[in-house]
Motif scaffolding. Structure first.
Motif, short mmCIF file in Angstrom:
data_model
loop_
_atom_site.label_atom_id
_atom_site.label_comp_id
_atom_site.label_asym_id
_atom_site.label_seq_id
_atom_site.Cartn_x
_atom_site.Cartn_y
_atom_site.Cartn_z
N ALA A 96 0.86 -1.19 0.00
CA ALA A 96 0.00 0.00 0.00
C ALA A 96 0.90 1.24 0.00
CB ALA A 96 -0.92 -0.02 1.22
N PRO A 97 1.72 1.39 -1.05
CA PRO A 97 2.73 2.46 -1.04
C PRO A 97 2.16 3.87 -0.98
CG PRO A 97 2.58 1.48 -3.22
CD PRO A 97 1.73 0.64 -2.30
N GLN A 98 0.91 4.06 -1.37
CA GLN A 98 0.30 5.39 -1.33
C GLN A 98 -0.18 5.76 0.07
OE1 GLN A 98 -1.07 2.63 -2.62
NE2 GLN A 98 -2.80 2.43 -1.23
N ALA A 99 -0.26 4.81 0.98
CA ALA A 99 -0.83 5.06 2.31
C ALA A 99 0.12 5.88 3.19
CB ALA A 99 -1.14 3.74 3.00
N LYS A 100 -0.46 6.80 3.92
CA LYS A 100 0.29 7.58 4.91
C LYS A 100 0.30 6.80 6.22
CE LYS A 100 -0.39 12.10 2.94
NZ LYS A 100 0.58 11.89 1.94
N PHE A 101 1.41 6.85 6.94
CA PHE A 101 1.48 6.22 8.25
C PHE A 101 1.04 7.22 9.31
CE2 PHE A 101 4.32 3.34 6.07
CZ PHE A 101 3.91 2.12 6.59
N MET A 102 0.24 6.73 10.23
CA MET A 102 -0.24 7.55 11.35
C MET A 102 -0.09 6.72 12.62
SD MET A 102 -3.48 8.84 9.19
CE MET A 102 -3.51 7.29 8.33
N PHE A 103 0.16 7.40 13.72
CA PHE A 103 0.40 6.71 14.98
C PHE A 103 -0.45 7.34 16.08
CE2 PHE A 103 4.41 6.61 12.53
CZ PHE A 103 4.43 5.25 12.25
N ASN A 104 -1.26 6.52 16.73
CA ASN A 104 -2.03 7.03 17.86
C ASN A 104 -1.29 6.70 19.15
OD1 ASN A 104 -2.53 4.31 18.43
ND2 ASN A 104 -4.68 4.38 17.87
N THR A 105 -1.72 7.30 20.24
CA THR A 105 -1.13 6.98 21.54
C THR A 105 -2.10 6.20 22.40
OG1 THR A 105 -1.86 9.08 22.49
CG2 THR A 105 0.36 9.01 21.53
N LYS A 106 -3.36 6.20 22.01
CA LYS A 106 -4.42 5.43 22.66
C LYS A 106 -5.58 5.34 21.67
CE LYS A 106 -6.05 9.56 25.07
NZ LYS A 106 -4.98 10.51 24.94
N PRO A 107 -6.47 4.38 21.84
CA PRO A 107 -7.55 4.25 20.85
C PRO A 107 -8.35 5.53 20.63
CG PRO A 107 -7.49 2.32 22.26
CD PRO A 107 -6.51 3.31 22.84
N THR A 108 -8.59 6.29 21.69
CA THR A 108 -9.46 7.46 21.55
C THR A 108 -8.82 8.63 20.80
OG1 THR A 108 -8.83 8.18 23.77
CG2 THR A 108 -10.91 6.94 23.55
N ASP A 109 -7.52 8.58 20.51
CA ASP A 109 -6.95 9.65 19.68
C ASP A 109 -6.62 9.17 18.26
OD1 ASP A 109 -4.41 8.46 19.84
OD2 ASP A 109 -3.56 10.00 21.12
N THR A 110 -7.25 8.09 17.85
CA THR A 110 -7.06 7.57 16.49
C THR A 110 -7.50 8.59 15.45
OG1 THR A 110 -7.25 5.29 17.24
CG2 THR A 110 -7.66 5.70 14.90
N LEU A 111 -8.69 9.18 15.63
CA LEU A 111 -9.16 10.16 14.65
C LEU A 111 -8.24 11.38 14.64
CD1 LEU A 111 -11.24 10.90 12.50
CD2 LEU A 111 -12.62 11.93 14.32
N GLU A 112 -7.76 11.79 15.79
CA GLU A 112 -6.82 12.91 15.86
C GLU A 112 -5.57 12.62 15.03
OE1 GLU A 112 -3.96 14.84 19.24
OE2 GLU A 112 -5.99 14.27 19.85
N SER A 113 -5.06 11.40 15.11
CA SER A 113 -3.87 11.04 14.32
C SER A 113 -4.18 11.07 12.83
CB SER A 113 -3.30 9.69 14.76
OG SER A 113 -4.15 8.63 14.43
N ILE A 114 -5.38 10.67 12.45
CA ILE A 114 -5.79 10.71 11.04
C ILE A 114 -5.90 12.16 10.57
CG2 ILE A 114 -7.69 10.20 9.44
CD1 ILE A 114 -8.21 7.66 11.24
N ARG A 115 -6.45 13.03 11.43
CA ARG A 115 -6.64 14.44 11.07
C ARG A 115 -5.32 15.18 10.88
NH1 ARG A 115 -9.42 17.73 14.52
NH2 ARG A 115 -10.11 18.97 12.77
N ARG A 116 -4.24 14.71 11.50
CA ARG A 116 -2.94 15.36 11.29
C ARG A 116 -2.51 15.29 9.83
NH1 ARG A 116 -1.52 13.01 16.46
NH2 ARG A 116 -0.58 11.23 15.41
N TRP A 117 -2.84 14.19 9.15
CA TRP A 117 -2.44 14.00 7.75
C TRP A 117 -3.56 14.31 6.77
CZ3 TRP A 117 2.37 13.79 6.41
CH2 TRP A 117 3.31 13.46 7.40
N PHE A 118 -4.79 14.30 7.28
CA PHE A 118 -5.95 14.60 6.43
C PHE A 118 -6.78 15.68 7.14
CE2 PHE A 118 -4.71 10.20 5.56
CZ PHE A 118 -4.53 10.26 4.18
N PRO A 119 -6.31 16.94 7.08
CA PRO A 119 -6.98 18.01 7.84
C PRO A 119 -8.41 18.29 7.40
CG PRO A 119 -5.23 18.91 6.44
CD PRO A 119 -5.14 17.41 6.35
N GLN A 120 -8.81 17.80 6.24
CA GLN A 120 -10.18 18.00 5.79
C GLN A 120 -11.17 17.16 6.58
OE1 GLN A 120 -7.88 16.18 4.22
NE2 GLN A 120 -8.79 14.53 3.02
#
Length: 154
Positions: free
Chosen positions: A118-142
């Motif tokens: 999946a070479p097009q995929a961005k890597f994102m890292f959460n620190t706990k399950p509840t900040d998963t969306l926050e980690s996604i929003r860092r790379w996809f601010p929309q």
């Protein structure tokens, strides 16, 4: 494949077998640490399952399809197959996989499997399950903000 009430879905995202997708929808794979329901009290295991389901729902409300595709108990061949069957926008690797020393090799295998399949995929890292969306929003601010789930783990 399922573990408790959490379903592992391989290949249900966009462009699997040529199917179309909603253009505004993001598709993100989640790799997390396994919790052992056999040795964990049922109330705690059920709460963790509820939390993960709430995070998946939170992401869906924000327009993100989040699929839990594996943990250290799932074969790397199955994880590679999940990465190659879809055109993922991102891969979230949870802290429970990145932090423990015993999962270092698994973490490296996941990174390389995603990079190769999946070479097009961005890597994102959460620190706990509840900040998963926050980690996604860092790379996809929309992606809009949605309140994190309020699920307590006993």
């Amino acid at each position: 494949m399922s573990r408790g009430n959490l379903i592992y879905r391989f290949g249900n995202c966009r462009r699997s077998g040529g199917s179309c997708r909603i253009m505004s929808q993001l598709y993100v794979a989640l790799i997390g640490a396994h919790w052992d329901a056999e040795v964990m009290p049922k109330a705690r295991s059920d709460a963790i399952t509820a939390l993960l389901q709430a995070v998946i729902s939170q992401c869906a409300e924000a327009g993100v399809t989040l699929e839990f595709v594996g943990d250290p108990t799932v074969s790397m061949n199955d994880i590679k197959a999940a990465f190659s069957r879809c055109q993922w926008d991102g891969v979230v690797v949870g802290f429970g996989v990145r932090s423990p020393v015993e999962f270092t090799t698994f973490f490296e295998e996941v990174v390389n499997a995603a990079r190769e399949n999946a070479p097009q995929a961005k890597f994102m890292f959460n620190t706990k399950p509840t900040d998963t969306l926050e980690s996604i929003r860092r790379w996809f601010p929309q992606v809009p903000f949605v309140e994190p789930p309020d699920v307590r783990i006993p």
